[in-house]
Design an enzyme around this catalytic site. Structure first.
Site, PDB file in Angstrom:
ATOM      1  N   LYS A   1       0.831  -1.211   0.000  1.00 22.06           N
ATOM      2  CA  LYS A   1       0.000   0.000   0.000  1.00 22.06           C
ATOM      3  C   LYS A   1       0.866   1.261   0.000  1.00 22.06           C
ATOM      4  O   LYS A   1       0.600   2.201  -0.763  1.00 22.06           O
ATOM      5  CB  LYS A   1      -0.932  -0.024   1.224  1.00 22.06           C
ATOM      6  CG  LYS A   1      -1.905   1.129   1.305  1.00 22.06           C
ATOM      7  CD  LYS A   1      -3.159   0.751   2.051  1.00 22.06           C
ATOM      8  CE  LYS A   1      -2.953   0.543   3.535  1.00 22.06           C
ATOM      9  NZ  LYS A   1      -2.650   1.798   4.269  1.00 22.06           N
ATOM     10  N   SER A   2       1.889   1.288   0.826  1.00 24.03           N
ATOM     11  CA  SER A   2       2.753   2.482   0.901  1.00 24.03           C
ATOM     12  C   SER A   2       3.405   2.765  -0.447  1.00 24.03           C
ATOM     13  O   SER A   2       3.459   3.917  -0.903  1.00 24.03           O
ATOM     14  CB  SER A   2       3.861   2.257   1.939  1.00 24.03           C
ATOM     15  OG  SER A   2       3.309   2.174   3.216  1.00 24.03           O
TER      16      SER A   2
ATOM     17  N   ARG B   1       2.802   5.925  -3.295  1.00 21.70           N
ATOM     18  CA  ARG B   1       3.958   6.722  -3.738  1.00 21.70           C
ATOM     19  C   ARG B   1       4.189   6.600  -5.235  1.00 21.70           C
ATOM     20  O   ARG B   1       4.592   7.576  -5.888  1.00 21.70           O
ATOM     21  CB  ARG B   1       5.196   6.308  -2.941  1.00 21.70           C
ATOM     22  CG  ARG B   1       5.148   6.804  -1.476  1.00 21.70           C
ATOM     23  CD  ARG B   1       6.132   6.021  -0.620  1.00 21.70           C
ATOM     24  NE  ARG B   1       6.258   6.553   0.732  1.00 21.70           N
ATOM     25  CZ  ARG B   1       5.386   6.353   1.739  1.00 21.70           C
ATOM     26  NH1 ARG B   1       4.280   5.653   1.532  1.00 21.70           N
ATOM     27  NH2 ARG B   1       5.605   6.858   2.942  1.00 21.70           N
TER      28      ARG B   1
ATOM     29  N   GLY C   1      -5.026   7.882   5.667  1.00 15.96           N
ATOM     30  CA  GLY C   1      -4.126   8.862   6.267  1.00 15.96           C
ATOM     31  C   GLY C   1      -2.898   9.075   5.395  1.00 15.96           C
ATOM     32  O   GLY C   1      -2.427  10.202   5.217  1.00 15.96           O
TER      33      GLY C   1
ATOM     34  N   GLN D   1       4.753   9.118   7.214  1.00 18.49           N
ATOM     35  CA  GLN D   1       3.827   9.992   6.491  1.00 18.49           C
ATOM     36  C   GLN D   1       4.273  11.440   6.608  1.00 18.49           C
ATOM     37  O   GLN D   1       4.281  12.189   5.629  1.00 18.49           O
ATOM     38  CB  GLN D   1       2.400   9.837   7.030  1.00 18.49           C
ATOM     39  CG  GLN D   1       1.802   8.468   6.726  1.00 18.49           C
ATOM     40  CD  GLN D   1       0.446   8.277   7.357  1.00 18.49           C
ATOM     41  OE1 GLN D   1      -0.055   9.143   8.069  1.00 18.49           O
ATOM     42  NE2 GLN D   1      -0.157   7.128   7.112  1.00 18.49           N
TER      43      GLN D   1
ATOM     44  N   ASP E   1       1.983  -1.126  11.929  1.00 11.04           N
ATOM     45  CA  ASP E   1       0.659  -1.578  11.487  1.00 11.04           C
ATOM     46  C   ASP E   1       0.361  -3.016  11.913  1.00 11.04           C
ATOM     47  O   ASP E   1      -0.739  -3.520  11.661  1.00 11.04           O
ATOM     48  CB  ASP E   1       0.538  -1.457   9.969  1.00 11.04           C
ATOM     49  CG  ASP E   1       0.515   0.001   9.525  1.00 11.04           C
ATOM     50  OD1 ASP E   1       0.147   0.873  10.336  1.00 11.04           O
ATOM     51  OD2 ASP E   1       0.872   0.262   8.358  1.00 11.04           O
TER      52      ASP E   1
ATOM     53  N   ARG F   1      -6.247   1.872  18.051  1.00  7.35           N
ATOM     54  CA  ARG F   1      -6.036   0.421  17.935  1.00  7.35           C
ATOM     55  C   ARG F   1      -5.742  -0.254  19.275  1.00  7.35           C
ATOM     56  O   ARG F   1      -5.968  -1.455  19.414  1.00  7.35           O
ATOM     57  CB  ARG F   1      -4.913   0.129  16.926  1.00  7.35           C
ATOM     58  CG  ARG F   1      -5.381   0.358  15.503  1.00  7.35           C
ATOM     59  CD  ARG F   1      -4.332   0.083  14.458  1.00  7.35           C
ATOM     60  NE  ARG F   1      -4.953   0.142  13.132  1.00  7.35           N
ATOM     61  CZ  ARG F   1      -4.279   0.259  11.994  1.00  7.35           C
ATOM     62  NH1 ARG F   1      -2.971   0.320  12.005  1.00  7.35           N
ATOM     63  NH2 ARG F   1      -4.923   0.293  10.848  1.00  7.35           N
TER      64      ARG F   1
END
Ligand code: S3P
Length: 448
Positions: free
Chosen positions: A28-29, A33, A101, A176, A327, A358
């Site tokens: 995902k990251s 990008r 986010g 982030q 995560d 969380r």
């Protein structure tokens, strides 16, 4: 998109051994990008293996709104025709980053030093999350931001017309925030410097170098000193997105706790800024073999052979490991419930500002499943009940958080009684094939 439509309850019952290969989707990251850097390069970036989760699709839509031509050619195969650093056009409407986010913070960074105004929003989860951690450093470039109380979305960002470069020491370990400052630095003259005391995921640094930016990373007494030269011409790239180690964590942890399991999880990143969970599991006595180490998409990867591990022991997770597994604490706390002894997770207050709080979400759900928990602002302690020991039999609240939903569905696979979640719909944000992939390995996950 804001919201995920109707809530989708889901239930996971105790299942037989897991077998087969768990090929999880793209990271995902790196997917976010690839789209954003592609939009800031001049010419066509080609991407394969892009995660087609809702978070990334929302970023693709946002990049179109800023003027990039983003096209899907086939499953995971995309192209981005970029407009160059400083070439964005002002979006005609509000940018809705949905649940993401990473999406909103990186996109705020990449428009912050161009003379334009953009308004950002997101779903109910994202609208609760703090944006000041990004808009504070962006203000040093000359950017202005007007949001709700506490720096919450919706928020209007007015990009700096004549940005100045910035030197910024991160007050929180956050990739982030680091990435938002670097993205803003791209369109500022001179050198922008970001200093991080604890290393966080380094995909932005690696990819910026790949796209032709001048960037250096030095180890100083204050930590990593990242120096970026502003106003480069970014060159389009071919990006092969590797699989997501944070998604791979779910089938891996499932195989560790479901009796008799033996699965292969191919291409899991061994990037030191992402692999904290796998180190932790090994320390707990998990049976994981790291096979065929190699490089894929610029990341070190290995294939994981994962077997049921009936004698895992609770450990103290070193707090300085947190950024490399930030995560993964929800799914680690499920594994911890099936280990013997206490697993102590300290230095984890950042978990309180993720897609949900969380620490609270896992503590309440695990307690409902019969597990003893201790917590404070910065700590989660799980008292393990041994292999097969969790009573289960609860409905757990997911609070619009994909990782909370997946964690409790994994717990149900090995608990004595089935575990349900009130809403599994957020899973599409990061792991849209979760249900099919897990059931294909032998899970008994059903809707309702
Ligand atoms: C991410 C950074 C992390 C992580 C998130 C993805 C990124 O957030 O939790 O899922 O891609 O940069 P923080 O920077 O808030 O730690």
């Amino acid at each position: 998109m804001s919201g995920h439509g109707d809530a989708q309850p889901m239930t996971s019952a105790k299942c037989g051994p897991l077998r087969g290969t768990a090929a999880v989707p793209g990271d995902k990251s790196i997917s976010h990008r690839a789209l954003i850097f592609g939009a800031m390069a001049v010419g066509e970036t080609k991407i394969t293996g892009l995660l087609e989760g809702q978070d990334v699709l929302d970023t693709a839509r946002a990049m179109r709104a800023f003027g990039a031509d983003v096209v899907q050619h086939g499953a995971g195969s995309w192209s981005v025709h970029g407009v160059g650093v400083g070439g964005f056009m002002e979006p005609a409407d509000v940018i809705d980053c949905g649940n993401s986010g990473t999406g909103v913070r990186l996109i705020m960074g990449c428009m912050a030093t161009t003379a334009m105004t953009a308004t950002f929003t997101g779903d109910a989860s994202l609208r609760k999350r703090p944006m000041g951690r990004v808009t504070d450093p962006l203000s040093l470039f000359g950017t202005q931001a007007y949001g709700r109380k506490g720096g919450r979305l919706p928020m209007t960002v007015v990009g700096a017309a004549t940005p100045v470069p910035v030197r910024y020491a991160l007050p929180v370990a956050s990739a982030q925030v680091k990435s938002a400052v670097l993205l803003a630095g791209l369109n500022a003259p001179g050198e922008t410097v970001v200093i991080e005391r604890e290393p966080t995921r380094d995909h932005s640094e690696r990819m910026l170098l790949g796209f032709g930016a001048e960037l250096s990373v030095e180890q100083g007494p204050e930590g990593h000193v990242i120096t970026l030269k502003g106003r480069p011409e970014l060159r389009p790239q071919t990006v092969a997105v590797p699989r997501d180690p944070s998604s791979a964590a779910f089938p891996t942890c499932a195989a560790l706790i479901v009796e008799g399991s033996d699965i292969l999880v191919p291409g899991v990143s061994q990037n030191l800024t992402r692999n904290g969970l796998y180190i932790t599991l090994a320390e707990m006595g998990a049976q994981i073999e790291f096979l065929n180490p190699r490089e894929e998409g610029g990341e070190p990867v290995a294939d994981l052979r994962v077997r049921f591990s009936d004698d895992m022991r609770g450990i103290e997770v070193p707090p300085d490991r947190a950024p490399s597994m930030i995560d993964e604490y929800p799914i680690l706390s499920v594994v911890a419930a099936f280990a013997t002894g206490r697993t102590v997770m300290r230095g984890v207050k950042e978990l309180r500002v993720k897609e949900s709080d969380r620490i609270d979400a896992m503590a309440r759900g695990l307690e409902a499943c019969g597990v003893r928990i201790e917590e404070d602002e910065d700590t989660l302690i799980v008292h393990g009940m041994g292999a097969g020991g969790m009573p289960g039999g609860a409905v757990c609240a997911t609070h619009l958080d994909h990782r909370i939903a997946m964690s409790f569905l994994i717990a149900g696979m090995a608990a004595k009684a089935a575990v349900s979640v009130d809403d599994a719909s957020p899973i599409v944000t990061s792991f849209p094939i979760f249900e099919g992939l897990m059931n294909g390995l032998g899970a008994a996950i059903r809707r309702g």
